[in-house]
Enzyme design. Structure first.
Site, PDB file in Angstrom:
ATOM      1  N   PHE A 130       0.855  -1.189   0.000  1.00 36.00           N
ATOM      2  CA  PHE A 130       0.000   0.000   0.000  1.00 36.00           C
ATOM      3  C   PHE A 130       0.896   1.245   0.000  1.00 36.00           C
ATOM      4  CE2 PHE A 130      -2.875   3.100   2.076  1.00 36.00           C
ATOM      5  CZ  PHE A 130      -4.005   2.935   1.295  1.00 36.00           C
ATOM      6  N   ASP A 197       0.919  -4.665   8.889  1.00 35.85           N
ATOM      7  CA  ASP A 197      -0.177  -3.738   8.609  1.00 35.85           C
ATOM      8  C   ASP A 197      -1.444  -4.589   8.491  1.00 35.85           C
ATOM      9  OD1 ASP A 197      -2.101  -2.059   7.552  1.00 35.85           O
ATOM     10  OD2 ASP A 197      -0.678  -0.940   6.309  1.00 35.85           O
ATOM     11  N   TYR A 222     -11.662   1.869  10.458  1.00 37.85           N
ATOM     12  CA  TYR A 222     -12.830   2.358   9.701  1.00 37.85           C
ATOM     13  C   TYR A 222     -13.210   1.421   8.556  1.00 37.85           C
ATOM     14  CZ  TYR A 222      -9.044   4.477   6.903  1.00 37.85           C
ATOM     15  OH  TYR A 222      -7.894   4.689   6.185  1.00 37.85           O
ATOM     16  N   LYS A 223     -12.460   0.329   8.393  1.00 37.02           N
ATOM     17  CA  LYS A 223     -12.799  -0.644   7.346  1.00 37.02           C
ATOM     18  C   LYS A 223     -13.747  -1.688   7.943  1.00 37.02           C
ATOM     19  CE  LYS A 223      -8.749   0.558   4.710  1.00 37.02           C
ATOM     20  NZ  LYS A 223      -7.306   0.447   4.556  1.00 37.02           N
ATOM     21  N   ARG A 367     -12.595  -3.724  -6.918  1.00 32.98           N
ATOM     22  CA  ARG A 367     -12.608  -4.553  -5.706  1.00 32.98           C
ATOM     23  C   ARG A 367     -14.041  -4.720  -5.202  1.00 32.98           C
ATOM     24  NH1 ARG A 367      -8.386  -1.879  -1.590  1.00 32.98           N
ATOM     25  NH2 ARG A 367      -9.951  -0.225  -1.759  1.00 32.98           N
TER      26      ARG A 367
HETATM   27  C1  LIG Z   1      -6.542   1.634   4.558  1.00 31.36           C
HETATM   28  C2  LIG Z   1      -5.102   1.361   4.703  1.00 31.36           C
HETATM   29  C3  LIG Z   1      -4.283   2.241   5.410  1.00 31.36           C
HETATM   30  C4  LIG Z   1      -4.846   3.510   5.980  1.00 31.36           C
HETATM   31  O1  LIG Z   1      -3.892   4.392   6.439  1.00 31.36           O
HETATM   32  P1  LIG Z   1      -4.315   5.715   7.197  1.00 31.36           P
HETATM   33  O2  LIG Z   1      -3.039   6.344   7.543  1.00 31.36           O
HETATM   34  O3  LIG Z   1      -5.094   5.316   8.423  1.00 31.36           O
HETATM   35  O4  LIG Z   1      -5.146   6.543   6.265  1.00 31.36           O
HETATM   36  C5  LIG Z   1      -2.944   1.897   5.568  1.00 31.36           C
HETATM   37  N1  LIG Z   1      -2.452   0.755   5.050  1.00 31.36           N
HETATM   38  C6  LIG Z   1      -3.221  -0.114   4.359  1.00 31.36           C
HETATM   39  C7  LIG Z   1      -2.639  -1.373   3.825  1.00 31.36           C
HETATM   40  C8  LIG Z   1      -4.558   0.180   4.148  1.00 31.36           C
HETATM   41  O5  LIG Z   1      -5.323  -0.652   3.455  1.00 31.36           O
END
Ligand SMILES: *Cc1c(COP(=O)(O)O)cnc(C)c1O
Length: 408
Positions: A130, A197, A222-223, A367
């Site tokens: 990511f 992560d 929030y997911k 997705r």
């Molecule tokens: C959604 C997501 C994030 C979110 O990061 P924020 O800093 O909280 O916005 C980070 N890493 C991954 C792999 C994600 O899917």
């Protein structure tokens, strides 16, 4: 997946819904009729529990008790309290989880504090990770002068060589799941550390951090945890490692006694030492309420339904002519599947007009998130029949569907 007979008809999916141990959860969600929400992996929908907790924090705290609510409502301990509640869902101890900041900030704090404990001065991230994970390590590398190695997809462990690796448990694009226990064993054998992560895993997979030997992790609320837009993230720190870790952002909320107002810094015990500043109480309250739905649920049931739903979705998407770009075997995936279409964005926009919400990741990935708490088998089945029709009739082929919004 053994006892799962792949449904052949709508009658079959109705039978699956009838024996679904999670079917009762749907009523707890504030979701409109007529929408099939396949984006719970991006923003979990509101639950009645989250909305009520938010209202309560505003009325009984902010309005009625005002500044006194830091004590009367224990706002001062809320980040640790919600962390303890979340800990059960990821197989961690209560003092090993703190809710704070964003995933990005938490990755920075964990990787920076892990580096001095690793055998080698080396930061590693895979190229398909990511983007925020990559950017954060780049920033940490330029701040500290520690070399950043960009490994090919799947080669992070091979490149670790005693350094610090940041790695997703579930890849955000392909949905592929890593083998935490095997990777941890390999990393520990050479004195390396992994910061996991858990963003796309928490709340949908049966995560067992302690049993798997994980030591450091950050994740999103929030997911699949439905904490609300911008809900604070969390850190997990193995209790044996915590005393050795110094946060690079040692703010006053991570101090053992912030209201002593002393100049000398003394970190809190456990994961709580990773607190930096004042927590976002209203968001934390909403997350606290959102987590109630998980009470009494078996995460193995949650994972199993996610995989059955996603397997059904994958087979039907493939039949509809989409190219699959996630692992075919259900137990190698998280809660979403990904497919490819050269006009993927237009397809997602057309689906939206048909009441099916999915998301798009440039350049060509669609997705579908299969959140097991609010989706039924019948709903996903019907959505895939509609998608088949959208593709057959090329309903997506309109100029208006190609105009990209800022957020896809
Ligand atoms: C959604 C997501 C994030 C979110 O990061 P924020 O800093 O909280 O916005 C980070 N890493 C991954 C792999 C994600 O899917």
């Amino acid at each position: 997946m053994n006892s799962f007979h792949f449904p052949q008809s709508r009658g079959d999916v109705e039978a699956l819904d009838a024996e679904d141990p999670l079917a009762h959860c749907r009523a707890a969600f504030a979701l409109p009729e007529g929408v099939t929400y396949l984006v719970g992996h991006s923003l979990g929908p509101a639950t009645q529990g989250a909305l009520m907790a938010l209202q309560r924090a505003a009325d009984d705290g902010w309005v009625r008790d005002r500044v006194g609510a830091w004590n009367s409502a224990n706002w001062i301990g809320l980040a640790e309290q919600v962390g303890a509640k979340l800990a059960r869902l990821i197989g961690a101890g209560e003092r090993e989880v703190l809710v704070c900041d964003s995933v990005s900030v938490n990755l920075y704090k964990l990787a920076a504090s892990a580096q001095p404990l690793a055998a080698a001065r080396r930061l590693v991230v895979e190229e398909d990770e990511f983007p925020t994970d990559q950017y954060i390590l780049e920033g940490l590398s330029s701040m500290t002068g520690v070399e950043l190695v960009r490994a090919a997809p799947g080669q992070g462990i091979a490149e670790l060589k005693g350094g610090v690796l940041v790695k997703s448990l579930v890849n955000y694009r392909t949905g592929e799941v890593a083998d935490v226990a095997a990777d941890e064993a390999a990393a520990q054998a050479e004195g390396g550390l992994i910061v996991w992560d858990l963003s796309h895993a928490t709340g949908v997979l049966d995560v067992r951090l302690k049993a798997w030997g994980a030591r450091l992790a950050a994740g999103c609320t929030y997911k699949y945890l439905n904490g609300g837009p911008g809900a604070p993230a969390f850190v997990f720190v193995d209790e044996a490692l915590a005393p050795e870790l110094a946060s690079p952002l040692p703010g006053w909320m991570g101090h053992a006694r912030p209201f002593d107002f002393k100049s000398a810094y003394q970190p809190k015990e456990g994961a709580a030492r990773f607190a930096a500043g004042t927590p976002p109480i209203l968001s934390l309250a909403a997350l606290d309420g959102a987590l109630d739905i998980f009470q009494g649920l078996n995460m193995a049931d949650v994972q199993q339904k996610a995989r059955r739903l996603s397997q059904m979705c994958l087979v039907l998407a493939e039949k509809a002519g989409l190219k699959i770009s996630c692992p075919i075997e259900a137990d190698r995936r998280g809660g979403h599947i990904s497919v490819r279409h050269c006009e993927g964005y237009a397809v997602v926009r057309a689906m939206h007009d048909w009441g099916i919400e999915a998301d798009f990741r440039a350049p060509d990935t669609i997705r579908f998130g299969l959140s097991p708490l609010f989706l039924s088998y019948a709903e996903v089945w019907d959505a895939m029949q509609e998608l088949t029709e959208i593709l057959e009739t090329r309903s997506w082929d309109k100029a208006c569907y190609r105009e990209k919004a800022v957020v896809t």
